[in-house]
Design a protein around this motif. Structure first.
Motif, PDB file in Angstrom:
ATOM      1  N   THR A 184      -5.696   2.374   2.008  1.00 61.03           N
ATOM      2  CA  THR A 184      -5.141   2.318   3.369  1.00 61.03           C
ATOM      3  C   THR A 184      -3.659   1.947   3.371  1.00 61.03           C
ATOM      4  N   GLY A 185      -3.046   1.875   2.180  1.00 58.27           N
ATOM      5  CA  GLY A 185      -1.662   1.422   2.110  1.00 58.27           C
ATOM      6  C   GLY A 185      -0.719   2.387   1.438  1.00 58.27           C
ATOM      7  N   VAL A 186      -1.063   3.676   1.406  1.00 55.68           N
ATOM      8  CA  VAL A 186      -0.228   4.641   0.686  1.00 55.68           C
ATOM      9  C   VAL A 186       0.387   5.687   1.617  1.00 55.68           C
ATOM     10  N   THR A 187       0.349   5.446   2.905  1.00 59.63           N
ATOM     11  CA  THR A 187       0.844   6.453   3.846  1.00 59.63           C
ATOM     12  C   THR A 187       2.361   6.540   3.881  1.00 59.63           C
ATOM     13  N   ASP A 188       3.067   5.458   3.527  1.00 60.03           N
ATOM     14  CA  ASP A 188       4.534   5.454   3.593  1.00 60.03           C
ATOM     15  C   ASP A 188       5.107   4.634   2.444  1.00 60.03           C
ATOM     16  N   LEU A 189       4.764   5.038   1.208  1.00 63.57           N
ATOM     17  CA  LEU A 189       5.203   4.282   0.038  1.00 63.57           C
ATOM     18  C   LEU A 189       6.721   4.266  -0.107  1.00 63.57           C
ATOM     19  N   ALA A 190       7.400   5.266   0.417  1.00 62.79           N
ATOM     20  CA  ALA A 190       8.846   5.335   0.285  1.00 62.79           C
ATOM     21  C   ALA A 190       9.558   4.238   1.063  1.00 62.79           C
TER      22      ALA A 190
END
Length: 508
Positions: A184-190
């Motif tokens: 649930t924490g990889v949607t906006d890794l940038a």
């Protein structure tokens, strides 16, 4: 990039200068005040870096700057490497390996949480490993190709099955490809990294700084420094001046070694000198003329006076190695004698190949060691009869695009800093070096699949083959040079991992 960066595999490139600094009057993560620079109660720190990341997402962007700041700080791995180079527990408390060396069973900590509040379980670990294979795009991801299956056996037990035995795989799990992430924490890794580490991401002021805060829910030992800022400098002299004026506490990888004398006789500072994984490589584009000609490559190697270069462009600080292996690796062998400085041999090969008819394009990143050494390389090659066109490309964006991605160059200079990165840099013909040696690839595969003793023997063979074939020239190994105000503890003597571990630091 160690491009190996780089930092490290693609991305192993780029040895970055790190400077720790203390902010006067800044606050801790809980809002309490701190003392000024040098005060024993000061729990804020500013770390100065030479190159800013282009993104915070090391799954899709190469370069050592991202894991330097985030790995072991925001993201954690199942295992980590200590100062001796040994693997130690991290999110995995223990692990067992099957008799055929293909199945790994990890026991995981039961109290870790991601910085978005969700619990870390074996399901997340399996997701992270599988996602490297499915979603990562950097070439470092190839180290995970050997995984046949990763699955949770329970919330706290993970099983990973390899398609074949691999000596490299577990070690690589201590690098960025082993970073544990939440589904649930990889949607906006940038822009918003989510990990289990001792720090949470705070703010990124592009062109200036990245801020981290101590994680109040961290499962392990709480870090001393509560507020850390990575601040980016383009001028290495500015880093030194900041320390001299008391603005900062530590110059982490010194980028102007000749300046150390101003600190050596001052009892306010402590100088640490150790080693790194940062092989400063004069890389060749082996995929096209003229560098696909062995005799041209040999001419370059004979033309370089490595000790004179080291003395001139890096104040004699560093180690001459002769191939792509640092002395901290078990298969290190001093190969500097394979291509001793011989300008007459170089001139003869230049004349024989006719390479001087057109200038070689030496395209270096705008990093202190590269620009300084680039001038020396150009001069030495021209003394041997080469013509050299030297240009400096803005780093990271332009260099990564032009040299690392498009391979639009003949030669470059970059420090590859990822641990044990020979296979990544020279075993993959798609890498920016474009080196395609089937025998070397076979030896690397056999080393990975063999016994530990066979691994050492075959890696020594591969390193020698690589050097003999003049796949690149290995200028020197970067030293780990740090200058700190007295009272800062925990700075590593040897920088042999991708990360700058903030949780190791304290103030005495």
């Amino acid at each position: 990039m160690k491009p190996s960066r780089f930092a490290t595999a693609a991305g192993s490139v780029l040895l970055l200068a790190v400077t720790a600094a203390c902010s006067a009057g800044s606050g801790t993560s809980d809002g309490t005040s701190t003392t000024g620079p040098g005060g024993s109660g000061d729990t804020s720190l500013t770390v100065g870096l030479v190159a800013e990341p282009v993104s915070l997402d090391f799954t899709t962007k190469d370069g050592a700057a991202i894991p330097q700041a985030l790995l072991d700080n925001v993201y954690e791995t199942l295992v980590k490497v200590d100062q001796s180079g040994e693997l130690k527990p991290a999110l995995a408390t223990a692990w067992q390996v099957s008799a055929d060396n293909k199945t790994y069973t990890f026991d995981l900590v039961d109290n870790a949480k991601f910085t978005n509040g969700t619990a870390f379980t074996a399901k997340d670990a399996a997701f992270s490993i599988n996602r490297v294979k499915s979603d990562w795009t950097i070439s470092l991801k190839s180290a995970m190709d050997v995984v046949a299956e990763a699955k949770p056996l329970s919330d706290t037990q993970l099983q990973v099955t390899l398609s074949k035995p691999s000596n490299n795989w577990l070690y690589k799990m201590s690098t960025r490809i082993g970073a544990m992430m939440s589904e649930t924490g990889v949607t906006d890794l940038a822009n918003e990294p989510v990990g289990t580490g001792p720090y949470v991401f705070g703010e990124w002021k592009r062109g200036d700084s990245i801020n981290l805060k101590a994680n109040p829910d961290y499962w392990g030992t709480k870090p001393f420094f509560q507020d850390v800022t990575f601040k980016y400098f383009k001028d290495p002299s500015a880093l030194n001046n900041a320390l001299l004026t008391g603005t900062i506490d530590v110059v982490g990888t010194v980028q102007a070694p000749e300046s150390l004398q101003q600190f050596e006789n001052n009892d306010k500072y402590e100088i640490t000198e150790g080693t790194t994984n940062g092989e400063v490589v004069l890389s060749f584009n082996n995929g096209k003329a003229p560098m696909n000609d062995l005799k041209v490559r040999q001419a370059v190697r004979y033309a370089i006076n490595h000790q004179a270069l080291l003395d001139t462009c890096w104040a004699g600080r560093g180690t001459l190695i002769g191939s792509m292996v640092p002395p901290t690796d078990p298969w290190y062998e001093d190969l500097t004698g394979l291509y001793p400085y011989d300008v007459d041999k170089a001139k003869a090969l230049v004349a024989e190949t006719g390479v001087a008819a057109k200038p070689l394009r030496l395209r270096v990143p705008s990093l202190p060691y590269a620009t300084s050494c680039g001038q020396v390389v150009k001069s030495q090659l021209e003394q041997a009869g080469f013509k050299v066109a030297l240009d400096t490309l803005e780093f990271p964006a332009v260099w990564l695009s032009t040299v690392f991605t498009d391979a639009d160059y003949d030669m470059s200079i970059v420090a590859h800093v990822e641990p044990r990165d020979l296979p990544a840099v020279f075993g993959n013909p798609e890498y920016y070096t474009r080196y395609d040696n089937k025998q070397l690839q076979a030896d690397l595969a056999a080393a990975d699949a063999g016994t530990p003793e066979e691994q050492v023997t075959l890696m020594k063979k591969a390193a020698r083959e690589l050097s003999q074939d003049a796949a690149a020239d290995f200028l020197f190994l970067q030293p780990n040079l740090m200058v700190a105000e007295k009272g800062i503890t925990g700075l590593p003597k040897n920088a042999i991992t991708e990360s700058f571990r903030l949780s190791d630091l304290s103030r005495g």
